[in-house]
Scaffold this motif. Structure first.
Motif, mmCIF file in Angstrom:
data_model
loop_
_atom_site.group_PDB
_atom_site.id
_atom_site.type_symbol
_atom_site.label_atom_id
_atom_site.label_comp_id
_atom_site.label_asym_id
_atom_site.label_seq_id
_atom_site.Cartn_x
_atom_site.Cartn_y
_atom_site.Cartn_z
ATOM 1 N N SER A 30 0.849 -1.197 0.000
ATOM 2 C CA SER A 30 0.000 0.000 0.000
ATOM 3 C C SER A 30 0.878 1.236 0.000
ATOM 4 O O SER A 30 2.035 1.201 0.445
ATOM 5 C CB SER A 30 -0.904 0.018 1.236
ATOM 6 N N SER A 32 0.590 3.869 1.853
ATOM 7 C CA SER A 32 0.876 4.314 3.218
ATOM 8 C C SER A 32 2.008 3.485 3.843
ATOM 9 O O SER A 32 2.891 4.034 4.522
ATOM 10 C CB SER A 32 -0.377 4.230 4.079
ATOM 11 N N HIS A 33 1.994 2.172 3.600
ATOM 12 C CA HIS A 33 3.055 1.316 4.144
ATOM 13 C C HIS A 33 4.400 1.670 3.522
ATOM 14 O O HIS A 33 5.424 1.753 4.229
ATOM 15 C CB HIS A 33 2.738 -0.152 3.870
ATOM 16 N N GLU A 36 5.837 4.935 4.866
ATOM 17 C CA GLU A 36 6.440 4.735 6.181
ATOM 18 C C GLU A 36 7.768 3.993 6.065
ATOM 19 O O GLU A 36 8.747 4.330 6.738
ATOM 20 C CB GLU A 36 5.479 3.942 7.064
ATOM 21 N N LEU A 37 7.805 3.009 5.182
ATOM 22 C CA LEU A 37 8.997 2.183 5.014
ATOM 23 C C LEU A 37 10.184 2.990 4.508
ATOM 24 O O LEU A 37 11.318 2.833 4.975
ATOM 25 C CB LEU A 37 8.683 1.039 4.035
#
Length: 228
Positions: A30, A32-33, A36-37
């Motif tokens: 995704s 969003s993931h 963040e990653l």
């Protein structure tokens, strides 16, 4: 000098993560993931995903999500064929042009690759594998061709990484074949160069079944079915 943007860096990082199965085949991802990653904003992630989709490295199912594609061995086989045909000619041309300065530079790459092998650093070892070949192309003015080949060889590179992790790194075959090829180039042994390139590009074929059987969930269904 080429201007490397944040979007370029994000795309290259995601592509590398797919090749090295940090984002594994079939994994749901995704925006969003990934934001963040990689600690980046939505725009570079979104634009990078568009590029990856064009390369068939990710795909989207409506009402389901976005997934990393599985490894396409048919495409990998075609990429391997193209690289073998081109690389034989590149290495033969290099043997006619190589000078002492070039030899010292290539030897330094091989020495560094040996050091990384001894330290068990598989990622750096793989990067130096690519550096050795790209440098050979650069020395005959064909670095753009190397970039083209790498762009269309992503499924071959994904398979190669699995092979390296599972089999090749343990007995250092890549470096040993580099050293044999480098020796043939220095001594201008044309037929030996062609034979060594063919062997080097194709040596993973013999153990293809082993890798696919060990990681069947990483490959397209047609690839797995073809084994039986």
């Amino acid at each position: 000098m080429q201007n490397i943007t944040l979007q370029d860096q994000t795309y290259e990082k995601l592509r590398e993560m797919i090749i090295k199965t940090e984002l594994y085949p079939g994994q749901k991802i995704s925006e969003s993931h990934l934001m963040e990653l990689l600690d980046v904003g939505r725009t570079p992630i979104r634009e990078s995903l568009k590029q990856l989709k064009k390369q068939s490295l990710i795909f989207t199912f409506p009402q389901s999500g976005t997934y990393v594609s599985k490894i396409d061995m048919n495409q990998a086989t075609h990429s391997r064929f193209v690289r073998e045909c081109v690389e034989k000619e590149v290495m033969v041309e290099l043997s006619a042009k190589v000078n002492k300065k070039d030899e010292i530079f290539l030897q330094a790459i091989l020495d560094e690759q040996k050091a990384e092998y001894e330290q068990g650093n598989i990622c750096a070892y793989n990067n130096l594998d690519n550096a050795f070949h790209r440098t050979c192309y650069e020395m005959v003015g064909k670095e753009l061709i190397w970039d083209w080949i790498k762009e269309v060889s992503v499924h071959l590179d994904r398979y190669k990484w699995l092979h390296l992790e599972d089999l090749t790194f343990d007995y250092n075959q890549i470096l040993e074949e580099h050293e044999e090829l480098f020796s043939a180039i220095k001594h201008k042994q044309i037929e030996e160069i062609k034979t060594l390139v063919r062997t080097h590009i194709n040596f993973k074929v013999n153990t293809e079944v082993n890798i696919i059987e060990k990681y069947p969930e990483y490959f397209l269904e047609d690839t797995v079915k073809s084994l039986y």
